[in-house]
Design a protein around this motif. Structure first.
Motif, mmCIF file in Angstrom:
data_model
loop_
_atom_site.group_PDB
_atom_site.id
_atom_site.type_symbol
_atom_site.label_atom_id
_atom_site.label_comp_id
_atom_site.label_asym_id
_atom_site.label_seq_id
_atom_site.Cartn_x
_atom_site.Cartn_y
_atom_site.Cartn_z
ATOM 1 N N THR A 86 0.827 -1.221 0.000
ATOM 2 C CA THR A 86 0.000 0.000 0.000
ATOM 3 C C THR A 86 0.863 1.274 0.000
ATOM 4 O O THR A 86 0.377 2.351 -0.312
ATOM 5 C CB THR A 86 -0.962 0.059 1.213
ATOM 6 O OG1 THR A 86 -0.168 0.177 2.408
ATOM 7 C CG2 THR A 86 -1.852 -1.156 1.298
ATOM 8 N N LEU A 93 3.152 1.791 -2.087
ATOM 9 C CA LEU A 93 3.557 2.040 -3.481
ATOM 10 C C LEU A 93 2.540 2.947 -4.160
ATOM 11 O O LEU A 93 1.652 2.502 -4.888
ATOM 12 C CB LEU A 93 3.720 0.714 -4.235
ATOM 13 C CG LEU A 93 4.727 -0.264 -3.613
ATOM 14 C CD1 LEU A 93 4.852 -1.517 -4.457
ATOM 15 C CD2 LEU A 93 6.095 0.394 -3.440
ATOM 16 N N ASP A 94 2.678 4.232 -3.889
ATOM 17 C CA ASP A 94 1.730 5.229 -4.385
ATOM 18 C C ASP A 94 2.498 6.548 -4.510
ATOM 19 O O ASP A 94 3.119 6.987 -3.529
ATOM 20 C CB ASP A 94 0.594 5.349 -3.344
ATOM 21 C CG ASP A 94 -0.452 6.372 -3.735
ATOM 22 O OD1 ASP A 94 -0.169 7.217 -4.608
ATOM 23 O OD2 ASP A 94 -1.543 6.331 -3.142
ATOM 24 N N VAL A 95 2.467 7.153 -5.682
ATOM 25 C CA VAL A 95 3.269 8.384 -5.903
ATOM 26 C C VAL A 95 2.918 9.496 -4.925
ATOM 27 O O VAL A 95 3.744 10.364 -4.647
ATOM 28 C CB VAL A 95 3.123 8.932 -7.345
ATOM 29 C CG1 VAL A 95 3.806 8.038 -8.348
ATOM 30 C CG2 VAL A 95 1.680 9.150 -7.715
ATOM 31 N N LYS A 96 1.707 9.454 -4.372
ATOM 32 C CA LYS A 96 1.303 10.517 -3.449
ATOM 33 C C LYS A 96 2.116 10.477 -2.158
ATOM 34 O O LYS A 96 2.139 11.432 -1.396
ATOM 35 C CB LYS A 96 -0.184 10.399 -3.116
ATOM 36 C CG LYS A 96 -1.099 10.683 -4.290
ATOM 37 C CD LYS A 96 -2.510 10.925 -3.784
ATOM 38 C CE LYS A 96 -3.594 10.352 -4.679
ATOM 39 N NZ LYS A 96 -3.653 8.890 -4.758
ATOM 40 N N ARG A 97 2.767 9.366 -1.911
ATOM 41 C CA ARG A 97 3.523 9.246 -0.655
ATOM 42 C C ARG A 97 4.922 9.862 -0.732
ATOM 43 O O ARG A 97 5.625 9.931 0.268
ATOM 44 C CB ARG A 97 3.614 7.782 -0.239
ATOM 45 C CG ARG A 97 2.231 7.218 0.065
ATOM 46 C CD ARG A 97 2.307 5.783 0.497
ATOM 47 N NE ARG A 97 0.995 5.174 0.516
ATOM 48 C CZ ARG A 97 0.146 5.220 1.541
ATOM 49 N NH1 ARG A 97 0.468 5.872 2.636
ATOM 50 N NH2 ARG A 97 -1.030 4.625 1.462
ATOM 51 N N ASP A 144 3.380 8.100 7.372
ATOM 52 C CA ASP A 144 4.009 6.997 6.615
ATOM 53 C C ASP A 144 5.429 6.696 7.061
ATOM 54 O O ASP A 144 6.003 5.660 6.686
ATOM 55 C CB ASP A 144 4.100 7.363 5.117
ATOM 56 C CG ASP A 144 2.757 7.264 4.420
ATOM 57 O OD1 ASP A 144 1.859 6.609 4.968
ATOM 58 O OD2 ASP A 144 2.633 7.848 3.330
ATOM 59 N N LEU A 180 9.044 5.842 -6.515
ATOM 60 C CA LEU A 180 7.610 5.609 -6.721
ATOM 61 C C LEU A 180 7.077 6.173 -8.045
ATOM 62 O O LEU A 180 6.039 5.741 -8.524
ATOM 63 C CB LEU A 180 6.814 6.229 -5.559
ATOM 64 C CG LEU A 180 7.129 5.661 -4.162
ATOM 65 C CD1 LEU A 180 6.348 6.407 -3.085
ATOM 66 C CD2 LEU A 180 6.803 4.166 -4.094
ATOM 67 N N HIS A 181 7.786 7.127 -8.626
ATOM 68 C CA HIS A 181 7.278 7.756 -9.851
ATOM 69 C C HIS A 181 7.481 6.852 -11.065
ATOM 70 O O HIS A 181 8.512 6.183 -11.163
ATOM 71 C CB HIS A 181 8.026 9.066 -10.125
ATOM 72 C CG HIS A 181 7.666 10.168 -9.192
ATOM 73 N ND1 HIS A 181 6.468 10.832 -9.275
ATOM 74 C CD2 HIS A 181 8.337 10.728 -8.160
ATOM 75 C CE1 HIS A 181 6.419 11.755 -8.334
ATOM 76 N NE2 HIS A 181 7.529 11.716 -7.636
ATOM 77 N N ASN A 226 7.545 -3.695 -8.888
ATOM 78 C CA ASN A 226 6.236 -3.316 -9.444
ATOM 79 C C ASN A 226 5.173 -4.382 -9.147
ATOM 80 O O ASN A 226 5.314 -5.534 -9.568
ATOM 81 C CB ASN A 226 6.372 -3.116 -10.957
ATOM 82 C CG ASN A 226 5.110 -2.529 -11.544
ATOM 83 O OD1 ASN A 226 4.087 -3.194 -11.629
ATOM 84 N ND2 ASN A 226 5.173 -1.269 -11.909
ATOM 85 N N GLN A 261 7.980 1.559 -13.161
ATOM 86 C CA GLN A 261 7.555 2.276 -11.956
ATOM 87 C C GLN A 261 7.738 1.343 -10.757
ATOM 88 O O GLN A 261 7.494 0.146 -10.882
ATOM 89 C CB GLN A 261 6.078 2.689 -12.075
ATOM 90 C CG GLN A 261 5.600 3.513 -10.887
ATOM 91 C CD GLN A 261 4.160 3.991 -11.035
ATOM 92 O OE1 GLN A 261 3.435 3.505 -11.903
ATOM 93 N NE2 GLN A 261 3.750 4.937 -10.210
#
Ligand SMILES: [Fe+2]
Length: 298
Positions: free
Chosen positions: A54, A56-60, A85, A124-125, A166, A264
């Motif tokens: 969880t 693995l999200d670019v927002k983090r 986080d 993450l990007h 990934n 990614q």
């Protein structure tokens, strides 16, 4: 005109290693690594728990930051967008660092006592999104060798271990270029001079963390010349390779020309290695460039 082509045998050594602790039973990979080869570990995955997946999200990752990075020696964690986080990301990166350390003991045992300054990153990007929003100098989809603009290495080697994590199973695609002696012969005649005074001033102004050596100045120029040279990018000797999810690879990123084309979610571990810690120092970029320059570059 067709791009120059390299073969897998030219640029890679495949290892059957599937464990961070046990290696592959086939001995040290140092000799091939020092010749500039990528050590490819198709079966070496880094398992993540459901909770870690969880993350693995670019927002983090903090806006405008490329990666989240962690220094295991002082516990410094940078680039995390949300404070909540931090414990989970720190635990993941600390676990990854320890796994990489045991991998070095298994596959590159000669380096254990020499490696220093560990830093690892959680990337993450998607490579493509990062590429669109940056200048050619920061565009890592152009073939380049790594050189740190603000952190001079004074000839020390940049050793990196990469793992594609990934969760959708997407590969990470790289282009890999020719060996360093050939690369240096191609670009050395285009490299400019070195000013000790400018390096001193850059250090004084805090642009660099220590004073750039002549070697650092040449490597930075080479990094830039490679990325700017469209003809080299398109026609230079190179090989495209897809690193599948669940695979890892190791290289000296200051020696092996590389370009990240797609993918990614990756974990990456970096160490510095003094040239004296190499089995064959003559293969180092420092010694190759010194031979071309006919003088010491430190
Ligand atoms: Fe790079």
């Amino acid at each position: 005109m067709r791009a120059g082509v390299l073969t897998m045998e030219n640029v890679m050594r495949v290892s059957a290693c599937s464990s961070w602790q046990a290696g592959d039973g086939a001995g040290s990979k140092v000799s091939e690594l020092e010749r500039g080869k990528v050590i490819y570990l198709p079966h070496l995955a880094f398992g993540l728990s459901d909770k870690e997946i969880t993350l693995l999200d670019v927002k983090r990752v903090e806006p405008k930051r490329k990666n989240i990075s962690y220094n295991p020696q002082n516990g410094r964690l940078t680039g995390v967008a949300w404070a909540a986080d931090r414990p989970a990301i720190e635990a993941l990166l600390a676990r990854h660092y320890h796994a990489c350390k045991t991998l070095v003991a298994a596959l590159l045992p000669e380096y254990q006592r020499f490696l220093h300054s560990p830093v690892n990153t959680l990337r993450l990007h998607p490579v493509t999104v990062w590429r669109k929003s940056n200048s050619w100098r920061k565009d890592d989809s152009r073939l380049h060798v790594d050189a740190f603009p603000s952190r001079p290495v004074c000839g020390e080697r940049i050793l990196r271990i990469f793992t594609n994590i990934n969760p959708q199973g997407n590969s990470r695609e790289w282009r890999i270029g020719e060996d360093f002696p050939r690369l240096a012969q191609r670009f050395y005649p285009e490299l400019g001079g070195y000013s000790k005074f400018t390096s001193w001033l850059q250090n004084l102004l805090g642009i660099t963390k220590s004073q750039r050596s002549h070697y650092d100045a040449l490597m930075l120029q080479m990094h830039d010349k490679m990325k700017r040279d469209e003809r080299y990018q398109q026609l230079g000797l190179q090989l495209s390779f897809q690193f599948p999810a669940g695979s890892s690879w190791i290289c000296f990123s200051d020696q092996t020309p590389h370009a990240a084309m797609a993918g990614q979610f990756m974990l990456e571990q970096t160490w510095l290695l003094p040239v004296q810690g190499m089995q064959r120092p003559e293969y180092s970029p420092l010694k190759v460039l010194e031979a071309l320059a006919g003088k010491t570059l430190l």
